[in-house]
Design an enzyme around this catalytic site. Structure first.
Site, PDB file in Angstrom:
ATOM      1  N   SER A 106       9.005  -7.710   1.817  1.00 47.74           N
ATOM      2  CA  SER A 106       8.045  -6.612   1.862  1.00 47.74           C
ATOM      3  C   SER A 106       6.651  -7.192   1.633  1.00 47.74           C
ATOM      4  CB  SER A 106       8.383  -5.606   0.776  1.00 47.74           C
ATOM      5  OG  SER A 106       7.400  -4.630   0.748  1.00 47.74           O
ATOM      6  N   GLY A 107       5.750  -6.869   2.520  1.00 49.13           N
ATOM      7  CA  GLY A 107       4.369  -7.343   2.407  1.00 49.13           C
ATOM      8  C   GLY A 107       4.132  -8.663   3.097  1.00 49.13           C
ATOM      9  N   THR A 111       5.024  -5.510   9.852  1.00 49.75           N
ATOM     10  CA  THR A 111       4.471  -4.391  10.618  1.00 49.75           C
ATOM     11  C   THR A 111       3.234  -4.836  11.380  1.00 49.75           C
ATOM     12  OG1 THR A 111       5.339  -2.909   8.967  1.00 49.75           O
ATOM     13  CG2 THR A 111       3.669  -2.018  10.422  1.00 49.75           C
ATOM     14  N   ASN A 156       3.076  -3.934  -1.495  1.00 51.51           N
ATOM     15  CA  ASN A 156       2.353  -3.778  -0.226  1.00 51.51           C
ATOM     16  C   ASN A 156       1.678  -2.407  -0.209  1.00 51.51           C
ATOM     17  OD1 ASN A 156       1.500  -3.592   2.379  1.00 51.51           O
ATOM     18  ND2 ASN A 156       3.501  -3.993   3.317  1.00 51.51           N
ATOM     19  N   SER A 159       3.318  -0.241   2.829  1.00 48.66           N
ATOM     20  CA  SER A 159       4.701  -0.694   3.004  1.00 48.66           C
ATOM     21  C   SER A 159       5.483   0.295   3.860  1.00 48.66           C
ATOM     22  CB  SER A 159       5.345  -0.809   1.630  1.00 48.66           C
ATOM     23  OG  SER A 159       6.655  -1.286   1.784  1.00 48.66           O
ATOM     24  N   SER A 160       6.189  -0.248   4.838  1.00 45.64           N
ATOM     25  CA  SER A 160       7.007   0.634   5.693  1.00 45.64           C
ATOM     26  C   SER A 160       8.189   1.100   4.867  1.00 45.64           C
ATOM     27  CB  SER A 160       7.521  -0.129   6.903  1.00 45.64           C
ATOM     28  OG  SER A 160       6.494  -0.865   7.481  1.00 45.64           O
ATOM     29  N   GLY A 386      11.083  -4.896   4.393  1.00 43.58           N
ATOM     30  CA  GLY A 386      11.536  -6.234   3.996  1.00 43.58           C
ATOM     31  C   GLY A 386      12.407  -6.228   2.757  1.00 43.58           C
ATOM     32  N   GLU A 388      13.664  -6.574  -0.809  1.00 45.45           N
ATOM     33  CA  GLU A 388      12.939  -6.177  -2.026  1.00 45.45           C
ATOM     34  C   GLU A 388      13.779  -6.441  -3.273  1.00 45.45           C
ATOM     35  OE1 GLU A 388      10.340  -2.350  -0.548  1.00 45.45           O
ATOM     36  OE2 GLU A 388      12.400  -2.032  -1.212  1.00 45.45           O
TER      37      GLU A 388
HETATM   38  N1  LIG Z   1      -1.921 -11.190  10.474  1.00 39.80           N
HETATM   39  C1  LIG Z   1      -2.527 -10.604   9.458  1.00 39.80           C
HETATM   40  N2  LIG Z   1      -3.846 -10.719   9.296  1.00 39.80           N
HETATM   41  C2  LIG Z   1      -4.450 -10.128   8.256  1.00 39.80           C
HETATM   42  N3  LIG Z   1      -3.834  -9.398   7.319  1.00 39.80           N
HETATM   43  C3  LIG Z   1      -2.509  -9.258   7.409  1.00 39.80           C
HETATM   44  C4  LIG Z   1      -1.787  -9.845   8.483  1.00 39.80           C
HETATM   45  N4  LIG Z   1      -0.476  -9.512   8.356  1.00 39.80           N
HETATM   46  C5  LIG Z   1      -0.397  -8.749   7.233  1.00 39.80           C
HETATM   47  N5  LIG Z   1      -1.609  -8.579   6.685  1.00 39.80           N
HETATM   48  C6  LIG Z   1      -1.928  -7.804   5.465  1.00 39.80           C
HETATM   49  O1  LIG Z   1      -0.725  -7.660   4.724  1.00 39.80           O
HETATM   50  C7  LIG Z   1      -0.441  -6.316   4.471  1.00 39.80           C
HETATM   51  C8  LIG Z   1       1.033  -6.044   4.530  1.00 39.80           C
HETATM   52  O2  LIG Z   1       1.543  -6.283   5.788  1.00 39.80           O
HETATM   53  P1  LIG Z   1       2.691  -5.416   6.439  1.00 39.80           P
HETATM   54  O3  LIG Z   1       2.499  -4.015   6.133  1.00 39.80           O
HETATM   55  O4  LIG Z   1       2.799  -5.842   7.827  1.00 39.80           O
HETATM   56  O5  LIG Z   1       3.913  -5.937   5.624  1.00 39.80           O
HETATM   57  P2  LIG Z   1       5.423  -5.656   5.930  1.00 39.80           P
HETATM   58  O6  LIG Z   1       6.092  -6.941   6.095  1.00 39.80           O
HETATM   59  O7  LIG Z   1       5.559  -4.688   7.023  1.00 39.80           O
HETATM   60  O8  LIG Z   1       5.879  -5.003   4.590  1.00 39.80           O
HETATM   61  P3  LIG Z   1       6.947  -3.894   4.337  1.00 39.80           P
HETATM   62  O9  LIG Z   1       8.268  -4.515   4.469  1.00 39.80           O
HETATM   63  O10 LIG Z   1       6.666  -3.424   2.986  1.00 39.80           O
HETATM   64  O11 LIG Z   1       6.682  -2.857   5.342  1.00 39.80           O
HETATM   65  C9  LIG Z   1      -1.178  -5.569   5.536  1.00 39.80           C
HETATM   66  O12 LIG Z   1      -1.550  -4.306   5.076  1.00 39.80           O
HETATM   67  C10 LIG Z   1      -2.404  -6.437   5.780  1.00 39.80           C
HETATM   68  O13 LIG Z   1      -3.415  -6.139   4.850  1.00 39.80           O
HETATM   69 MG   LIG Z   2       6.104  -2.856   7.291  1.00 39.65          MG
END
Ligand SMILES: Nc1ncnc2c1ncn2[C@@H]1O[C@H](COP(=O)(O)OP(=O)(O)OP(=O)(O)O)[C@@H](O)[C@H]1O
Ligand SMILES: [Mg+2]
Length: 1047
Positions: A106-107, A111, A156, A159-160, A386, A388
């Site tokens: 997660s994070g 996404t 996050n 977070s999705s 992701g 957790e």
């Molecule tokens: N390529 C990137 N460039 C800049 N910032 C990023 C990038 N990827 C992720 N981030 C930052 O990280 C944060 C978390 O990313 P994201 O929401 O994609 O995580 P996730 O893997 O989907 O988590 P979860 O499993 O909780 O949904 C985003 O809100 C953003 O601020």
């Molecule tokens: Mg996500």
């Protein structure tokens, strides 16, 4: 160049396969160094590793998109765009469905990565009004789903809280047609509960912050987050996040996707209902029976909810505070305790929200779905939440982590296990690489007979006492010896003392770490039942959307992996915590991945498709190879002279070691394809030009043939016309000459004949002069006359005029000398016609005509009445003596001698007035009788009649003058008026002639004298308008004068 440099840069190689030496430290260092240089993407072969930078980087610009467009994966610096481009081109050019699997904690940036992939594909595929609309709809589904499905967590900020798999569908040209979104496992529990420092789903905060005053009023909401129980009654704005702006963006996105304003309002209403449900407070009350019961503490909120959804508050209150239980055939209403009531309320809120979320996904799908019937290729993007590990992990975490475990298994299967197995199967020399296979963990959870999930299902269905403890006991018993399962029970069995594992918990050693799950709530959440009463109450609501909520991955796809790594726990930009990353590198199996990759082959393909794809690179295999597919591939590659260590020939597949070789092969193919395309184009253009030329030539020949024909026809017509004119002139000239000639000849002949005639005549006369007689000419003339008369008479005989007496026509005389004879003949013919006519007359008719003739002699041109009488036949008998018995006596008087019987008016000699009298004329007498008595009054012998006087006019007045010697007329002359005067006088005349052979003396005069007993009276006839048309009026003027007024 940049790519080569990156690969040769020992401190930060772009592809970890090139790492030398390959150790955990070097791998970690490389990642760290690259991260420091802001190179967040690194390859292991075709797998992309992405380290979250936690700050915006300038590497997603349109220029970058152009740079990676149609790039070769291994020829450019590692980038997520490269894998997206590779997948897209493989889909478009090789017709292979794709799926992009994004994994990570997660994070870690999953996404974000999925959105980058989508936006890249959207940017590179073609443009057009329709395509742009589809792309926009697909991209805009993200803000909507994120608003409803994402929340801030400790790890996050966005977070999705649901898993998402999005299939983007393309047509054969690679243009997006639409897509399908599937959603999994929305974290419903977040609706009613979240730990401090986290938030509920974004939509609630967005709605309160961004909704206009009017909207909030309509939804009966307050702007302050602290008012709401489900938002933990705290104001929780996020630094750097503008909820209000996000709300507007979400609304715009909905509009783009195609939500109607009514749908948006309905959606927000249901959202508001969920939020407000959290504020429904229950208070305890005790029933008379002593049973605990609950009731609504503050009816205001409930009232507002019911207003929003169009439901009777009583219904909802009953549903929230009581429950119907079916026992056998009876239904019993039981009251609920306060905790039960809250439980029901929360269950309802969760259920509404999760169904709303499903509806939302379905609604988006309806907008973006592809019309059936189109052939499509699919690119799927999987973004689940992701892995957790929390302090306290519940059922949700268990499911989430199982999902991640499963995804890891797929990765391992495809990249490590299957690859190695394939080498062995294909007979390639291979030293196996050790790796951790997580199938055992997956099996622990999902085994259909004795996995954790199966046990949970079994516990839920089992009759008898069921609770989490029995479930845990069952697990302990089953997995007592399992390497990846631990609990207080199993530990104590193994005599392990572990304070970190509390009771009522079990621990699973996941691929990514050990997670301790608290079994509390497992049974209930697995059941996930909503009290039926609440469900039915919702169905009773009039709110359409709310009502509708209560009705009661493909292995064929080519996988592309993006493995996201989280560099630190604090969401700090550019902070790289080696321990944390190392842990992820380990559980992701990146080392093994690199090893297999290094020892193995980057590319494998069946000989058939390989040969098909590259056969154009050798003249021996192009265009057709006659031998076996393997031989073909061998011949082809031998011709291309690749180093032997680069290639391995399996039983059914060809293996290529390095991506560079494949890249080289692909480059050559592209060049060759371009050449071939040029060749095809050349031949096609040649063919097209040739056919066009031939067609034109054919057309030209046809046109010129027609044109020449037309010209010649015109010329011929002109020539013909000229020839005809010439001919006509020539013939005319000839004919005229001939005519002149002939005329001359005929004149000559006529002259000669005339001369000859005269001459002959002269000679004949001279010869015969002495024989001629003196009366020859008279004879000839008589002869000719006779001839003419004969011809005339015969002609007349043939054309005699009609025999009708009235017809006086007669043909004119043809010659003047016949005129007299013709006139004579005409009168003879006419007389003869009259004679014939007379002869055929009957005696009566003849007598009548004779009478008429006599009348004519007497009156014609003398009395006006005559012409009127012409039409009337002389009937004689007007009284009907024989038929009428009244006249019997009169009839006896007349006997056979009756000539005429009629009614007359007798003029009184003294007064001039008239009286009716019957008049009988017999061959001997004239009798006057009284019409009433029908007896003779006066009988005059015919010889008594001296004369008769009548007027010139058309009246019936007559004066019968008697001889002075007569005996019958003692009173003197009679003045009578008769309707048949002409007939009466005529018959009198005739009868007199027959009897006495003397004509009647008739005077037609205007003035005459009558002799009455009292002396003579002079009668004057006066024409006057006073008289009737026929009947004269007699006026006595003095004793010796009388005037007869006639008309
Ligand atoms: N390529 C990137 N460039 C800049 N910032 C990023 C990038 N990827 C992720 N981030 C930052 O990280 C944060 C978390 O990313 P994201 O929401 O994609 O995580 P996730 O893997 O989907 O988590 P979860 O499993 O909780 O949904 C985003 O809100 C953003 O601020
Ligand atoms: Mg996500």
């Amino acid at each position: 160049m940049e790519a080569t440099n990156a690969q040769l840069d020992a401190a930060a190689v772009g592809d970890l396969v090139l790492l030398d030496p390959l150790t955990e430290e070097s791998l970690l260092q490389t990642l760290q160094e690259r991260f420091r240089r802001s190179h967040i993407y690194t390859y292991i072969g075709d797998v992309v590793i992405s380290v979250n930078p936690y700050r915006p980087l300038p590497i997603y610009t349109p220029e970058k998109v152009q740079e990676y467009r149609n790039c070769n994966f291994f020829a450019v610096t590692p980038h997520i765009y490269a894998i997206a481009d590779d997948a897209y081109r493989s889909l478009r050019d090789r017709d292979r469905d794709q799926c992009i699997l994004i994994t990570g904690e997660s994070g870690a940036g999953k996404t974000e990565a999925s959105k980058l992939v989508m936006s890249y594909v959207a940017a590179v595929c073609s443009k057009g009004e329709e395509v742009d609309k589809v792309k926009e709809q697909l991209l805009q589904s993200n803000p909507v789903l994120e608003a409803f499905g994402n929340a801030k967590t400790v790890r996050n900020d966005n977070s999705s809280r649901f898993g998402k798999y999005m299939d983007v569908e393309f047509d054969f040209k690679g243009e997006p047609l639409g897509g399908v979104i599937s959603n999994y496992l929305l974290e419903k529990s977040r609706i009613v509960r979240h730990v401090k420092g986290e938030r509920n789903f974004h939509i609630f905060y967005q709605l309160l912050a961004g909704g206009s005053v009017q909207l909030l009023q309509q939804l009966k909401l307050r702007q302050d987050c602290r008012h709401y129980g489900y938002l933990n009654r705290e104001s929780s704005g996020l630094p750097g996040v503008d909820d209000a702006a996000n709300f507007r963006a979400m609304q715009d996105a909905m509009r783009v996707i195609g939500f109607s304003p009514a749908e948006v309002t309905a959606l927000l209403e249901v959202t508001a209902v969920v939020l407000k449900l959290g504020n429904v407070q229950l208070s305890s009350s005790h029933r008379a029976s002593g049973m605990e019961a609950c009731s609504i503490a503050e009816p205001q909120e409930l009232q507002e909810i019911c207003d929003l959804i169009g439901l009777d508050p009583g219904t909802l209150e009953r549903a929230l505070c009581s429950r119907t239980v079916k026992a056998r055939d009876e239904t019993v209403l039981t009251t609920l305790s306060v905790p039960q009531g809250y439980y029901g309320r929360d269950a309802l809120a969760k259920n509404i929200y999760s169904r709303l979320f499903d509806w939302l996904v379905n609604r988006i799908n309806t907008s973006i779905q592809v019309k059936p019937g189109k052939q499509r290729k699919v690119m799927g993007v999987l973004d689940i939440y992701g892995f957790e590990i929390f302090q306290d992990n519940g059922f949700e975490q268990f499911i989430i982590n199982y999902c991640n475990e499963k995804l890891q298994q797929i990765f391992i299967l495809m990249t490590l296990k299957e690859q190695q197995e394939e080498y062995v199967r294909e007979g390639i020399r291979w030293t196996p690489v050790e790796f951790f296979d997580n199938s055992i963990i997956c099996d622990l959870i999902e085994n259909s007979k004795c996995g954790v999930l199966a046990m949970l299902d079994e516990e839920c269905l089992r009759p008898g006492v069921v609770n989490e403890d029995t479930f845990l006991a069952k697990l302990d018993q089953l997995f007592a010896g399992h390497k990846h399962y631990e609990s207080k029970e199993t530990q104590s069995a193994r005599r392990v003392m572990d304070a970190s594992l509390p009771p009522r918990c079990f621990r699973i050693h996941h691929y990514a770490g050990k997670v301790t799950y608290n079994v509390t709530g497992f049974i209930e959440k697995n059941n996930d039942l909503l009290f039926r009463d609440l469900s039915q109450a919702m169905w009773a609501a009039r709110h359409a959307l709310l009502r509708s909520l209560f009705p009661e991955g493909d292995p064929q796809k080519n996988p592309n992996y993006i493995r996201c790594i989280k560099p630190n726990e604090t969401k700090a930009a550019m902070l790289f915590t080696p321990e944390l990353v190392l842990a992820q590198v380990r559980y992701l199996g990146l080392m093994e991945n690199v090893r297999v990759r290094r020892a193995g082959y980057a590319f494998r393909q069946l000989y058939g498709p390989f040969l098909e794809r590259y056969k154009m690179l050798s003249p021996r295999t192009w265009p057709r190879w006659a031998g076996s597919e393997r031989q073909g591939a061998e011949v082809l590659l031998a011709e291309l002279a690749f180093p032997p260590e680069e290639l391995a020939f399996g039983h059914t597949k060809i293996f290529i070691c390095s991506p560079c070789t494949l890249f080289d092969l692909e480059r050559r193919r592209q060049e060759r394809v371009a050449e071939l395309a040029t060749l095809i184009q050349k031949i096609f253009r040649g063919w097209r030009c040739r056919t066009r030329y031939q067609l034109m030539r054919k057309s030209q020949i046809i046109i010129s043939a027609w044109f020449r024909g037309h010209m010649q026809k015109n010329k011929y017509k002109r020539l013909k016309r000229s020839a005809l004119t010439l001919q006509a002139y020539a013939r005319g000239w000839q004919s005229r000459r001939l005519l002149r000639e002939l005329k001359l000849q005929s004149r000559r002949r006529a002259a000669a004949a005339t001369i000859a005639a005269y001459w002959r005549g002269y000679q004949v006369r001279r010869t015969y002069r002495r024989y001629f007689r003196s009366e020859a000419s008279t004879r000839l003339a008589n002869f000719i006359y006779r001839q003419l008369v004969q011809k005339f008479l015969l002609g007349l005989g043939r054309n005699l005029p009609p025999l009708s007496v009235m017809d006086r026509t007669w043909p004119p005389a043809p010659y003047k000398f016949l005129a007299d004879a013709n006139q004579e003949l005409r009168s003879i013919f006419y007389r003869w016609k009259c004679k014939r006519y007379r002869e055929q007359l009957t005696p009566q008719r003849r007598a009548l005509l004779r009478a008429k003739l006599c009348a004519s002699e007497l009156f014609k041109d003398k009395k006006t009445l005559y012409s009127k009488s012409l039409q009337e036949p002389f009937r004689g008998e007007y009284l009907g003596l024989t038929q009428n018995p009244k006249y019997q006596k009169l009839h006896a008087v007349a006997k056979d001698k009756l000539v005429m019987a009629d009614t007359v008016r007798k003029v009184n000699r003294a007064s001039g007035k008239t009286v009716p009298r019957l008049l009988l004329l017999t061959t001997e007498h004239l009798v006057l009788a009284d019409p009433k008595a029908a007896q003779p009054k006066t009988v005059l012998s015919l010889s008594d009649i001296h004369s008769v006087s009548v007027t010139r006019f058309s009246d019936g007045f007559l004066a019968l003058h008697l001889k002075e010697t007569s005996t019958g007329g003692a009173k003197g002359d009679f003045l009578l008026i008769s309707d048949h005067l002409i007939e009466l006088v005529t018959r009198l005349h005739q009868t007199l002639m027959d009897a006495t052979a003397q004509a009647l003396s008739l005077h037609i005069t205007d003035q005459f004298s009558t002799r009455f007993q009292k002396g003579n009276v002079a009668v004057t006839v006066v024409e006057s308008a006073k008289a009737g048309s026929d009947v004269p009026v007699c006026k006595k003027r003095g004793s010796h004068k009388m005037e007869v007024l006639v008309h």
